[in-house]
Design an enzyme around this catalytic site. Structure first.
Site, short mmCIF file in Angstrom:
data_model
loop_
_atom_site.label_atom_id
_atom_site.label_comp_id
_atom_site.label_asym_id
_atom_site.label_seq_id
_atom_site.Cartn_x
_atom_site.Cartn_y
_atom_site.Cartn_z
CG ASP A 14 -2.14 -0.90 1.04
OD1 ASP A 14 -2.27 -1.49 -0.05
OD2 ASP A 14 -2.92 -1.03 1.99
NE ARG A 96 0.54 2.51 13.34
CZ ARG A 96 0.97 1.28 13.13
NH1 ARG A 96 1.93 0.77 13.89
NH2 ARG A 96 0.50 0.56 12.16
CG ASP A 125 -2.73 1.60 13.28
OD1 ASP A 125 -2.47 1.79 14.48
OD2 ASP A 125 -2.67 0.48 12.75
CB SER A 176 -3.82 -6.77 8.08
OG SER A 176 -3.28 -5.58 8.64
N1 ARG Z 1 -6.03 -3.51 16.83
C1 ARG Z 1 -4.71 -3.12 17.14
C2 ARG Z 1 -4.65 -1.65 17.46
O1 ARG Z 1 -5.54 -0.94 17.09
C3 ARG Z 1 -3.74 -3.53 16.07
C4 ARG Z 1 -3.71 -2.69 14.83
C5 ARG Z 1 -2.79 -3.28 13.85
N2 ARG Z 1 -2.58 -2.40 12.76
C6 ARG Z 1 -2.46 -2.84 11.50
N3 ARG Z 1 -2.28 -1.93 10.60
N4 ARG Z 1 -2.54 -4.09 11.18
O2 ARG Z 1 -3.73 -1.20 18.08
#
Ligand code: ARG
Length: 403
Positions: A14, A96, A125, A176
């Site tokens: 992506d 992040r 995210d 993912s």
């Molecule tokens: N659900 C988790 C969170 O919000 C993991 C997110 C994982 N992110 C990803 N882009 N696969 O912190």
């Protein structure tokens, strides 16, 4: 009009397509900024940089933020025993804000007028990237190409091919995955059915307990003011310590989490994590607090911990409440110094001993043996007064009243 953008670049499909897509569609120059928070294999930085260039980035930066991530993000989260909804050690959520710090710094270096990320519109995210960015640099625009481009995965694979972006991506994407030194998050594919048990294949940090060594072992974690500083009695730098704990605990098949969690955007989502290092260190740290924190401080801290975890999850790491609560947590850690013995058995990791030079455990007060120094006679009046209010109620209005 935006002219130059710094993109949070992962090296995946992506964000690679996004580099070229933003150039084509928006006519912007793209600076690709990859931040290593422990997810890169040795040598992968060069590979990623080459891919970003092939995708058309005008500048590429690969930043090693592992030490900073450990010191400034993991340490405060560990001090707060931060577990979202009581279970998830905030792996992605914690990374992040450090990534955004580097995006903003890079934007300043390259005189960019925007930052960009490759998140979709459904997840947490995007919230973390954008809120952190707006707090740290309110003047920068935040662009989210993936949220607006309307491309399927197959479209992206086709575009990568057409644009000669060297990436091994298949149309069929099984999971993912987001990873850093605090753990690994696995979503999508068969996991979208919350009833379906997670298959073995996506796990890389934890073995299945059936493959763990039969012989139990112990791991002694040393803390200094809430910070893990030693392993089995040997001073160990934080990044190495986290890695070593993860390796040891993961080998014993402990540290997986399978849960349905509440995303900030209102969606319930099935998440599978493997977090051997973070869960083991939180377990040890909590245990050490058991012997070092004064009772009322410990109780108040539990409330604060829940809030800290929510703030981190919800993208508010850089918000003022986080600073205020962090100041409280920091103050509580002054004497959280000592050692915890963790015992590892197949599929298990649990504390079996703890000691602290300034611990509050007083043997002579606790003992039922001959050294007992507790003044038993004090208890009589204390207990009578402790129950007095309820006893009065009972006599007049409760079970002790003659009606
Ligand atoms: N659900 C988790 C969170 O919000 C993991 C997110 C994982 N992110 C990803 N882009 N696969 O912190």
């Amino acid at each position: 009009m935006t002219k130059r953008v710094v993109l949070a670049y992962s090296g995946g499909l992506d964000t690679s397509v996004a580099v070229r897509w933003m150039r084509e569609q928006w006519g912007v120059e793209v600076v690709a900024c990859a931040v290593d928070v422990g997810q890169l294999r040795p040598g992968e930085d060069a590979e990623i940089a080459a891919r970003a260039r092939a995708a058309g980035a005008v500048e590429v930066e690969v930043i090693d933020a592992r030490e900073q991530f450990a010191r400034d993000f993991i340490v405060p989260a560990l001090a707060a025993n931060a577990l979202y909804e009581g279970r998830y050690p905030l792996v992605s959520a914690l990374s992040r804000p450090v990534i955004v710090e580097h995006l903003v710094a890079s934007a300043r270096r390259h005189r960019a007028d925007a930052v960009a990320h490759g998140c979709t519109g459904k997840g947490n995210d995007q919230v973390r990237f954008e809120v952190s960015s707006r707090i740290l640099a309110p003047d920068l625009e935040v662009l989210a190409p993936v949220r607006v481009w309307g491309l399927t995965r197959a479209d992206c694979v086709a575009l990568a091919g057409k644009w000669d972006i060297p990436i091994e991506a298949t149309v069929e994407k099984l999971y993912s995955i987001d990873e850093n030194m605090w753990g690994r998050a696995i979503e999508c594919g068969v996991l979208e059915n919350p009833w379906a048990a997670p298959p073995e294949e996506p796990f890389t940090l934890t073995r299945t307990p059936a493959d763990a060594p039969r012989e139990p072992r112990e791991l002694v974690v040393g803390f200094e003011a809430g910070v893990p500083v030693a392993l089995d009695g040997e001073a160990t730098d934080l990044v190495r310590l986290i890695g070593a704990v993860g390796d040891a605990v993961g080998a014993y098949g402990w540290g997986r989490i399978d849960m349905v969690e509440n995303r900030r955007v209102g969606i319930k989502s099935r998440e599978v994590y493997e977090c051997p290092a973070s869960l083991a260190l939180i377990t040890a740290h909590q245990d050490l607090e058991g012997i070092t924190l004064e009772r009322d401080v410990a109780r108040e801290k539990q409330r604060v911990e829940i809030r800290v975890a929510e703030l981190i999850y919800d993208g508010l790491w850089h918000a003022p409440l986080m600073r205020a609560l962090d100041a409280f947590v920091r103050e509580t850690q002054r004497d959280v110094t000592g050692e915890v013995r963790l015992r590892l058995e197949p599929g298990r990791c649990f504390p079996v001993g703890r000691r602290a030079p300034r611990g509050l455990y007083d043997h002579d007060l606790a003992t039922y043996g001959a050294d007992d120094a507790f003044r038993h006679e004090d208890s009589e009046g204390f207990v009578r007064l402790w129950g007095l209010s309820a006893q009065t109620w009972s006599r007049r209005q409760g079970p002790g009243a003659r009606r």
